[in-house]
Design a protein around this motif. Structure first.
Motif, PDB file in Angstrom:
ATOM      1  N   ALA A   1      -0.370   6.407 -13.197  1.00 52.02           N
ATOM      2  CA  ALA A   1      -0.819   5.052 -13.533  1.00 52.02           C
ATOM      3  C   ALA A   1       0.298   4.261 -14.202  1.00 52.02           C
ATOM      4  N   PHE A   2       1.078   4.926 -15.044  1.00 54.20           N
ATOM      5  CA  PHE A   2       2.204   4.259 -15.695  1.00 54.20           C
ATOM      6  C   PHE A   2       3.191   3.742 -14.648  1.00 54.20           C
ATOM      7  N   ALA A   3       3.527   4.585 -13.669  1.00 55.50           N
ATOM      8  CA  ALA A   3       4.476   4.186 -12.628  1.00 55.50           C
ATOM      9  C   ALA A   3       3.933   3.019 -11.819  1.00 55.50           C
ATOM     10  N   LEU A   4       2.636   3.029 -11.549  1.00 46.85           N
ATOM     11  CA  LEU A   4       2.035   1.905 -10.831  1.00 46.85           C
ATOM     12  C   LEU A   4       2.146   0.627 -11.657  1.00 46.85           C
TER      13      LEU A   4
ATOM     14  N   LEU B   1       4.221   6.381  -4.978  1.00 49.37           N
ATOM     15  CA  LEU B   1       4.141   6.759  -6.385  1.00 49.37           C
ATOM     16  C   LEU B   1       3.158   7.894  -6.604  1.00 49.37           C
ATOM     17  N   ALA B   2       2.016   7.838  -5.928  1.00 48.92           N
ATOM     18  CA  ALA B   2       1.023   8.902  -6.081  1.00 48.92           C
ATOM     19  C   ALA B   2       1.590  10.248  -5.641  1.00 48.92           C
TER      20      ALA B   2
ATOM     21  N   ILE C   1       0.840  -1.205   0.000  1.00 47.84           N
ATOM     22  CA  ILE C   1       0.000   0.000   0.000  1.00 47.84           C
ATOM     23  C   ILE C   1       0.869   1.247   0.000  1.00 47.84           C
ATOM     24  N   LEU C   2       1.916   1.241   0.832  1.00 46.49           N
ATOM     25  CA  LEU C   2       2.793   2.406   0.915  1.00 46.49           C
ATOM     26  C   LEU C   2       3.564   2.628  -0.379  1.00 46.49           C
ATOM     27  N   ALA C   3       3.882   1.560  -1.084  1.00 46.60           N
ATOM     28  CA  ALA C   3       4.542   1.710  -2.389  1.00 46.60           C
ATOM     29  C   ALA C   3       3.633   2.484  -3.342  1.00 46.60           C
TER      30      ALA C   3
ATOM     31  N   PRO D   1      -4.950   6.065  -3.780  1.00 47.87           N
ATOM     32  CA  PRO D   1      -4.185   7.185  -3.228  1.00 47.87           C
ATOM     33  C   PRO D   1      -4.577   8.540  -3.811  1.00 47.87           C
ATOM     34  N   GLU D   2      -5.148   8.559  -5.000  1.00 47.47           N
ATOM     35  CA  GLU D   2      -5.472   9.846  -5.622  1.00 47.47           C
ATOM     36  C   GLU D   2      -6.641  10.558  -4.953  1.00 47.47           C
TER      37      GLU D   2
END
Length: 539
Positions: free
Chosen positions: A269-272, A259-260, A253-255, A459-460
């Motif tokens: 979204a790409f990074a996720l 990213l967010a 979750i923290l990862a 996260p958003e």
């Protein structure tokens, strides 16, 4: 540090291109333009964005004839006497030397792209108008963002291994403990109670910081999972994995939160998708070791014991991963006024995503080995091959799906992936031979796009001061969906003609979500978090 040197004779037009700051793969800025030698001009460029730890490009040009010092549009902010003559020399040519020194830095598995990067950087006729490669983010990352993504990718690989352990070994654990499908479903359901402890741990992430809780969670997840190698029953292994999973679930979750908060608005979204690929590669390790898990009695214990190896990466993560800027700004403000109760509508939206996607996707993954072993009578080596071959296209789906979601929006990409991915996956359970393999490949390639497209909503949709708390408690919905799906498959697969029949029933969940996504959910692609959550912009 790698160095690329190219010598070439260029026309004035080509020299103009060679001395223009690059965009695309790397974003350059002109740091210096000098006439260091008679009749020779040099240009030096540094980088502002791109997948590098360090970068410098220098270009020097000497006319092949005449005694004029060359200049190009890159110099026109500070005109020289040479500029006055260059316009009359369009037919002149120049001896040009380009030197590129760089240190590549991206996620660890992107080393596969180093030859492509090297070819692109070394080209003296590089054209910034060329579309960037598909594996680069839609909005370029700065040096700090590249480092964060690289470190989170390492963490995701470790987490992927830990998450995959019980999934890949449960059929052999059940064999050794003489457990039924119902017992498997119960054990996996017990593990899903990790969400309760994980939610409590996530509360500390909003107060103590993202970084320390992430590091401690990975370390504890590795250590406790290793203790699972001593379990003496399905029940005790379930307890062990419940505790371990609470920590590596927190880390996962923290990862996502990292990213967010750190990635640019056009590439979240790409990074996720990128870190999900990293997690999938970590999850592939137990798959490749299935022969070990299946060997004799208790071979699966070796895979659990190997969890301890993840601790070797903790010192590096502690040194290299910074705390998120948004968290530091949030804790420096007066006491946060936002309360989770203010976001009831958004809570419902995220709960539906977590509940409906996981009711289908997790049972499809968790019961796959059992399906292949008991209904298709696959040997361990055949199961490993099937999983690796059919899941590999999912890597492309994760990266491309995240990129499409940032470009075209979450709702369109998510709804198509939900319906097509779940429908084709269900068909694979009723097929045999190469048709089963093909359907599974296509279903996963499309369906995995759901992960970066929809998981980024969590996260958003919440402000920085509540992001950890909200995502921790909302993860309970993930587990609720998973447990529901596991119980349907575990208890009713026999009555429904097998695991495929149960999965057909569960496919209703992603179809419902696809409809809601189009008509109810907001579009957050390319929006700054402060625009989605205005309170984050308040001083």
């Amino acid at each position: 540090m790698p160095k690329l040197v190219v010598n070439k004779k260029l026309s004035l037009e080509d020299l103009e291109r060679a001395t223009s700051p690059r965009t695309g793969l790397v974003f350059e800025s002109l740091s210096e333009s000098t006439g260091s030698k008679p009749n020779t001009r040099s240009w030096e460029f540094t980088w502002t964005k791109g997948p590098f730890k360090s970068y410098r490009r220098t270009v020097s040009a000497t006319p092949t004839s005449a005694d004029k010092t060359p200049s190009t549009s890159a110099d026109r902010t500070a005109p020289t006497s040479a500029d006055k003559t260059i316009s009359t020399s369009a037919d002149r040519t120049f001896l040009v030397t380009q030197t590129v020194e760089y240190k590549y830095s991206y996620v660890w598995w992107s080393a596969l792209f180093i030859p492509t990067v090297r070819r692109a950087l070394g080209r003296i006729d590089y054209d910034s108008r060329t579309r960037p490669p598909w594996w680069l983010p839609p909005e370029a990352l700065g040096p700090r963002q590249v480092n964060v993504l690289a470190q989170i990718a390492i963490a995701a690989t470790i987490i992927g291994y830990l998450v995959s352990l019980i999934t890949q070994t449960v059929t052999y654990v059940a064999r050794d403990f003489h457990a039924s499908n119902g017992a498997i479903g119960n054990t996996l359901s017990i593990v899903r109670l990790d969400a309760i402890l994980s939610a409590v741990v996530m509360l500390m992430a909003d107060k103590r910081g993202r970084k320390p809780i992430l590091i401690y969670s990975i370390a504890l997840g590795c250590a406790i999972s290793a203790l699972g190698s001593f379990a003496q029953s399905m029940y005790w292994l379930g307890i062990n994995q419940t505790i371990a999973s609470s920590f590596f679930t927190t880390a996962l979750i923290l990862a996502t939160v990292y990213l967010a908060e750190e990635m640019p608005a056009g590439s979240r979204a790409f990074a996720l998708g990128v870190i999900t690929v990293s997690g999938a590669l970590g999850a592939a390790i137990p798959v490749m070791l299935l022969k070990v898990a299946a060997a004799g009695n208790n071979g699966w214990r070796v895979l659990f014991a190997l969890s301890i190896a993840g601790l070797a990466f903790i010192p590096s993560l502690s040194r290299s991963l910074p705390e998120t800027d948004r968290h530091l700004k949030a804790v420096s403000r007066p006491k946060a006024r936002a309360r989770l109760s203010q976001y009831k509508g958004r809570i419902v939206l995220v709960v539906l995503i977590n509940l409906l996607t996981n009711a289908f996707s997790n049972p499809a993954s968790l019961f796959l080995n059992q399906f292949l072993r008991t209904e298709r009578h696959y040997a361990p080596s055949a199961i490993s091959l099937f999983v690796l071959v059919t899941y590999f296209p999912g890597v492309i789906g994760l990266v491309v799906g995240g990129r499409l979601a940032d470009i075209f929006g979450r709702r369109v990409v998510g709804s198509v992936a939900l319906v097509a991915g779940s429908g084709i996956t269900v068909l694979s359970y009723f097929a045999f031979g190469w048709k089963m393999w093909l359907l599974r490949i296509v279903g996963i390639a499309i369906g995995t796009a759901v992960i970066p497209t929809l998981n980024v909503y969590s996260p958003e949709l919440f402000p920085t001061s509540l992001r950890g708390k909200a995502n921790g408690f909302l993860n309970v919905a993930v587990r609720a969906g998973t447990v529901t799906g596991l119980q349907v498959v575990g208890r009713f697969s026999s009555a429904l003609g097998g695991i495929g029949g149960a999965m057909a029933v569960l496919s209703v969940a992603p179809i419902i979500l696809a409809v809601l996504l189009i008509f109810v959910y907001p579009e957050t692609a390319r929006m700054q978090l402060e625009a989605i959550n205005p309170e984050d912009g308040e001083d």
